[in-house]
Design an enzyme around this catalytic site. Sequence first.
Site, PDB file in Angstrom:
ATOM      1  N   ASN A  72      30.269  17.579  47.553  1.00 43.89           N
ATOM      2  CA  ASN A  72      28.860  17.785  47.258  1.00 43.89           C
ATOM      3  C   ASN A  72      28.070  17.207  48.425  1.00 43.89           C
ATOM      4  O   ASN A  72      28.236  16.036  48.768  1.00 43.89           O
ATOM      5  CB  ASN A  72      28.482  17.091  45.951  1.00 43.89           C
ATOM      6  CG  ASN A  72      27.102  17.461  45.474  1.00 43.89           C
ATOM      7  OD1 ASN A  72      26.160  17.550  46.261  1.00 43.89           O
ATOM      8  ND2 ASN A  72      26.979  17.666  44.186  1.00 43.89           N
ATOM      9  N   HIS A 113      30.867  25.458  38.423  1.00 40.63           N
ATOM     10  CA  HIS A 113      31.601  24.486  39.228  1.00 40.63           C
ATOM     11  C   HIS A 113      31.636  23.154  38.475  1.00 40.63           C
ATOM     12  O   HIS A 113      30.694  22.787  37.801  1.00 40.63           O
ATOM     13  CB  HIS A 113      30.970  24.313  40.609  1.00 40.63           C
ATOM     14  CG  HIS A 113      29.500  24.011  40.556  1.00 40.63           C
ATOM     15  ND1 HIS A 113      28.541  24.977  40.287  1.00 40.63           N
ATOM     16  CD2 HIS A 113      28.821  22.869  40.726  1.00 40.63           C
ATOM     17  CE1 HIS A 113      27.346  24.423  40.293  1.00 40.63           C
ATOM     18  NE2 HIS A 113      27.490  23.140  40.559  1.00 40.63           N
ATOM     19  N   HIS A 172      31.908  19.055  38.515  1.00 46.95           N
ATOM     20  CA  HIS A 172      31.587  17.890  39.341  1.00 46.95           C
ATOM     21  C   HIS A 172      32.559  16.771  38.977  1.00 46.95           C
ATOM     22  O   HIS A 172      32.842  16.545  37.797  1.00 46.95           O
ATOM     23  CB  HIS A 172      30.165  17.386  39.052  1.00 46.95           C
ATOM     24  CG  HIS A 172      29.100  18.294  39.540  1.00 46.95           C
ATOM     25  ND1 HIS A 172      28.474  18.113  40.747  1.00 46.95           N
ATOM     26  CD2 HIS A 172      28.544  19.404  38.985  1.00 46.95           C
ATOM     27  CE1 HIS A 172      27.566  19.055  40.916  1.00 46.95           C
ATOM     28  NE2 HIS A 172      27.597  19.859  39.861  1.00 46.95           N
TER      29      HIS A 172
END
Length: 165
Positions: A49, A119, A121
Amino acid sequence: MEVLWAPWRLEYILGPKPDSCPFCLPEHTDEDTARRVLYRGRKAFVIMNIFPYNNGHLMVCPYRHVMNLVDLETDEQHELMDLLNHTTRILQERFTPGGVNIGLNLGEAAGAGIREHMHFHLVPRWVGDSSFMAITSETRVVPEHIDSTYAALKPYFDRLDETAG
């Protein structure tokens, strides 16, 4: 207001913004390091990220542009779960966190910043990592440069290919 040094963000701020989905990756290119792709599987990949909550904030994504978990094929589901397991182990080995948050935000109302391409995390956590800076200044301190984190994590993910092959 406090100012914290985060030089890797300037490249994003000044650079061209893609018109396409940032999670729809082309076939393997020489851009994987610049994109901070740590691992490419058959149906899914692991990427950093670029706006991390903590050092080691990673994402596991399917290649296919899928918005909802229920739209995944069985082989995509299995590889995503395998990569979540491997990535958790790698984060625990590299950072020795007190815990790891793993989350999936489906839809804008659930907090998905990029809702069109699901997605997961993974965020390493330590007791006290939400210190007074986050509480009183609405500022999060990420102590390691993102490129240093990438360089430290990449060998762990390279070993996944060795054990799978």
